[in-house]
Enzyme design. Structure first.
Site, PDB file in Angstrom:
ATOM      1  N   HIS A  85      -0.247  -4.697  -9.522  1.00  0.00           N
ATOM      2  CA  HIS A  85       0.307  -3.360  -9.220  1.00  0.00           C
ATOM      3  C   HIS A  85      -0.179  -2.935  -7.836  1.00  0.00           C
ATOM      4  O   HIS A  85      -1.350  -2.591  -7.664  1.00  0.00           O
ATOM      5  CB  HIS A  85      -0.154  -2.339 -10.269  1.00  0.00           C
ATOM      6  N   HIS A 121       0.930  -0.936  -3.898  1.00  0.00           N
ATOM      7  CA  HIS A 121       1.817  -0.232  -2.968  1.00  0.00           C
ATOM      8  C   HIS A 121       1.547  -0.738  -1.556  1.00  0.00           C
ATOM      9  O   HIS A 121       0.430  -0.589  -1.054  1.00  0.00           O
ATOM     10  CB  HIS A 121       1.575   1.277  -3.032  1.00  0.00           C
ATOM     11  N   LEU A 122       2.563  -1.329  -0.963  1.00  0.00           N
ATOM     12  CA  LEU A 122       2.400  -1.883   0.397  1.00  0.00           C
ATOM     13  C   LEU A 122       2.999  -0.990   1.465  1.00  0.00           C
ATOM     14  O   LEU A 122       2.744  -1.204   2.646  1.00  0.00           O
ATOM     15  CB  LEU A 122       3.054  -3.264   0.486  1.00  0.00           C
ATOM     16  N   ASN A 164       8.477   2.275  -4.729  1.00  0.00           N
ATOM     17  CA  ASN A 164       8.664   3.706  -4.417  1.00  0.00           C
ATOM     18  C   ASN A 164       8.591   3.988  -2.919  1.00  0.00           C
ATOM     19  O   ASN A 164       7.795   4.789  -2.453  1.00  0.00           O
ATOM     20  CB  ASN A 164       7.666   4.579  -5.197  1.00  0.00           C
ATOM     21  N   LYS A 170      10.572  -0.694 -12.497  1.00  0.00           N
ATOM     22  CA  LYS A 170       9.544   0.339 -12.652  1.00  0.00           C
ATOM     23  C   LYS A 170      10.153   1.652 -13.092  1.00  0.00           C
ATOM     24  O   LYS A 170      11.067   2.169 -12.462  1.00  0.00           O
ATOM     25  CB  LYS A 170       8.819   0.527 -11.309  1.00  0.00           C
ATOM     26  N   HIS A 192       5.158   4.042 -15.420  1.00  0.00           N
ATOM     27  CA  HIS A 192       4.197   5.086 -15.056  1.00  0.00           C
ATOM     28  C   HIS A 192       4.170   6.013 -16.261  1.00  0.00           C
ATOM     29  O   HIS A 192       5.107   6.771 -16.488  1.00  0.00           O
ATOM     30  CB  HIS A 192       4.633   5.828 -13.786  1.00  0.00           C
ATOM     31  N   HIS A 208      -1.601   1.200 -14.812  1.00  0.00           N
ATOM     32  CA  HIS A 208      -2.794   1.993 -14.484  1.00  0.00           C
ATOM     33  C   HIS A 208      -3.218   2.946 -15.606  1.00  0.00           C
ATOM     34  O   HIS A 208      -3.209   4.149 -15.438  1.00  0.00           O
ATOM     35  CB  HIS A 208      -2.640   2.759 -13.165  1.00  0.00           C
ATOM     36  N   LEU A 260      -2.772   9.516  -9.277  1.00  0.00           N
ATOM     37  CA  LEU A 260      -2.095   9.802 -10.534  1.00  0.00           C
ATOM     38  C   LEU A 260      -1.827   8.497 -11.267  1.00  0.00           C
ATOM     39  O   LEU A 260      -1.402   7.535 -10.628  1.00  0.00           O
ATOM     40  CB  LEU A 260      -0.766  10.541 -10.269  1.00  0.00           C
ATOM     41  N   ASP A 301      -3.256  -0.668  -8.002  1.00  0.00           N
ATOM     42  CA  ASP A 301      -2.562   0.558  -7.622  1.00  0.00           C
ATOM     43  C   ASP A 301      -3.070   1.056  -6.268  1.00  0.00           C
ATOM     44  O   ASP A 301      -3.095   2.265  -6.029  1.00  0.00           O
ATOM     45  CB  ASP A 301      -2.705   1.655  -8.683  1.00  0.00           C
TER      46      ASP A 301
HETATM   47  O1  DOR Z   1      -1.825   7.858  -7.176  1.00  0.00           O
HETATM   48  C1  DOR Z   1      -0.733   7.325  -7.120  1.00  0.00           C
HETATM   49  N1  DOR Z   1      -0.188   6.957  -5.946  1.00  0.00           N
HETATM   50  N2  DOR Z   1      -0.072   7.114  -8.252  1.00  0.00           N
HETATM   51  C2  DOR Z   1       1.183   6.643  -8.252  1.00  0.00           C
HETATM   52  O2  DOR Z   1       1.728   6.488  -9.311  1.00  0.00           O
HETATM   53  C3  DOR Z   1       1.894   6.386  -6.979  1.00  0.00           C
HETATM   54  C4  DOR Z   1       0.965   6.126  -5.887  1.00  0.00           C
HETATM   55  C5  DOR Z   1       1.598   6.190  -4.518  1.00  0.00           C
HETATM   56  O3  DOR Z   1       2.680   5.624  -4.314  1.00  0.00           O
HETATM   57  O4  DOR Z   1       0.991   6.777  -3.613  1.00  0.00           O
HETATM   58 ZN    ZN Z   2       1.310   2.744  -8.430  1.00  0.00          ZN
END
Ligand code: DOR
Ligand code: ZN
Length: 350
Positions: free
Chosen positions: A14, A16-17, A42, A100, A137, A175, A225, A253
C-alpha cells in the site's frame, strides 16, 4: 542481541507515489528497499481507467533510479460509474492488481469516491468473477460518527454486508488501526487480508498531541487517516502483525504531502514513511520480541495473498542507529518524514 538481519526482499502492499517531480523524489526511497509496491490511484484526477493506469505506470517506470528493477503494481479507483467492462480490461491487462474503494469524502483525494456501494454492484460482481481484489479504505464518513469510531463502524455497516453479497471477492482491509479490525480479519470467513502501516504499529494517538518527551502541541506530521488510535488498539495491531497469521502483511501507506500543506490550519492526512519504512517495522518487531516474524510479514504474506511469486534477492538491516532528517526534497517544495529528528536503531545496509 541480533546485530544484522537479512530478509527476502520485501514488498509494500500500500503506497502513495503521487506524480511528476514529487514522485521522482520519493520513488527511490521505496525502490531501494521494496521489489514491488501496490500503487494507490488517488491522483488528481484519480486513476479510474486501465488506460490511465497504463500511462501512470509508464511514468513510474521512467522515474525509477538507474538500474532499479522496482515493479509498480497498479490499481484502479472505484467510482459509482466503474463498469464491469473496465474491470475485465483491468484483469486482462496483467498490471492492474486491484481496485480501491474510497468512500467519498473519507480521506485525501477521495471526492470522486463511492457514494453508495449499491451503485457498484456490477463492478463488484465482475471483480469477484475475474478474481481481482478489492482494496478498501475502511471508514464510514457520516458526519455524526466520531472520527475515532469510523473504522469499527465500517466493519458492521459496510464490510460485513459487502462480503455477504460477494463471498468469493478477495478483500484487503487497508491500513487497519483498531482491535476490532484486527479481530475481524483474523476470524472472518472467506478470502480477506489486511495491511498494517509502520506508523500505526509505532504510535498511539498521543503522538498527535505530545512529543516523545511529553511536550504538548499539535503535530501535523503524525496525522493520517484512519487516525492513530488508543494504545490498546496499537497493541492489538502489533499482536496481529507479529502473529505469523498470513492474513496480515506490510503496507506502509507512505503518503507524502508538501510540508506547507501539512503545517497548515487544515493540514492534510498522510505520513511519509518511505525513507525509513523497513527500519521502522524492524524496530516494532524487535520491541515485541518477534524479529523472527518480520520476514513473513514483509516478504511472504502479501505476495501469497496477491498470488504473485515471492521475491528473490535480499535486503540487510544492521544495528546502526541513525537520525531521520528534518525534511527531504519533494518537487519544488519539501516533505517532512514521519519521526523527523528521531533516531532509529536499525538501518538498511545492503
Ligand atoms: O492518511 C492518509 N493519506 N490516508 C489515506 O487514506 C490517503 C493518504 C493520502 O493519499 O495522502
Ligand atoms: Zn493510502
Amino acid at each position: 542481541m541480533t546485530e544484522r538481519l537479512t530478509l527476502t526482499r520485501p514488498d509494500d502492499w500500500h503506497l502513495h507515489l503521487r506524480d511528476g517531480a514529487p514522485m521522482a523524489d520519493v520513488l527511490p526511497y521505496t525502490a531501494r528497499q521494496f521489489a514491488r509496491a501496490i500503487v494507490m490511484p488517488n491522483l488528481k484526477p484519480p486513476v479510474t481507467t486501465v488506460a490511465q493506469a497504463a500511462a501512470y505506470r509508464q511514468r513510474i517506470l521512467a522515474a525509477r533510479p538507474p538500474d532499479s528493477d522496482f515493479e509498480p503494481l497498479m490499481t484502479l479507483y472505484l467510482t459509482d460509474n466503474t463498469t464491469a467492462d473496465e474491470i475485465r480490461r483491468a484483469k486482462e491487462s496483467g498490471f492492474v492488481h486491484g481496485v480501491k474503494l474510497y468512500p467519498a469524502g473519507a480521506t485525501t483525494n477521495s471526492d470522486a469516491g463511492v457514494t453508495d456501494l449499491a451503485r457498484c454492484a456490477r463492478a463488484l460482481e465482475a471483480m469477484q468473477d475475474v478474481d481481482l481484489p478489492l482494496q478498501v479504505h475502511g471508514e464510514v464518513t457520516r458526519a455524526e460518527v466520531d472520527v475515532f469510531d469510523r473504522e469499527a463502524r465500517f466493519i458492521d455497516d459496510v464490510l460485513e454486508p459487502l462480503r455477504r453479497d460477494f463471498p468469493a471477492l478477495r478483500v484487503v482491509f487497508e491500513h487497519i488501526t483498531t482491535r476490532q479490525a484486527a479481530d475481524y480479519v483474523r476470524d472472518a470467513p472467506g478470502p480477506i487480508g489486511a495491511t498494517i502501516t509502520a506508523h500505526h504499529l509505532l504510535y498511539n494517538r498521543n503522538a498527535l498531541f505530545l512529543t516523545p518527551h511529553g511536550r504538548a502541541g499539535v503535530r501535523p506530521h503524525y496525522y493520517c487517516l484512519p487516525v492513530l488510535k488508543r494504545e490498546p488498539h496499537r497493541q492489538a495491531l502489533v499482536a496481529a502483525a507479529t502473529s505469523g497469521n498470513p492474513r496480515f502483511f506490510l503496507g506502509t501507506d507512505s503518503a507524502p504531502h508538501p510540508k506547507g500543506e501539512k503545517e497548515s490550519a487544515c493540514g492534510c492526512a498522510g505520513c511519509f514513511t518511505a525513507a525509513s519504512a523497513l527500519e521502522m517495522y524492524a524496530t516494532v518487531f524487535e520491541a515485541a520480541g518477534a524479529l523472527d516474524k518480520l520476514e513473513a510479514f514483509a516478504s511472504f504474506h502479501g505476495a501469497d495473498f496477491y498470488r504473485l511469486p515471492r521475491n528473490r534477492g535480499t535486503v540487510t538491516l544492521a544495528r546502526e542507529p541513525w537520525t531521520l532528517p528534518s525534511e527531504l526534497a519533494f518537487g519544488d517544495t519539501a516533505v517532512v518524514p514521519l519521526a523527523a529528528g528521531e533516531t532509529l536503531p536499525w538501518k538498511i545496509v545492503a
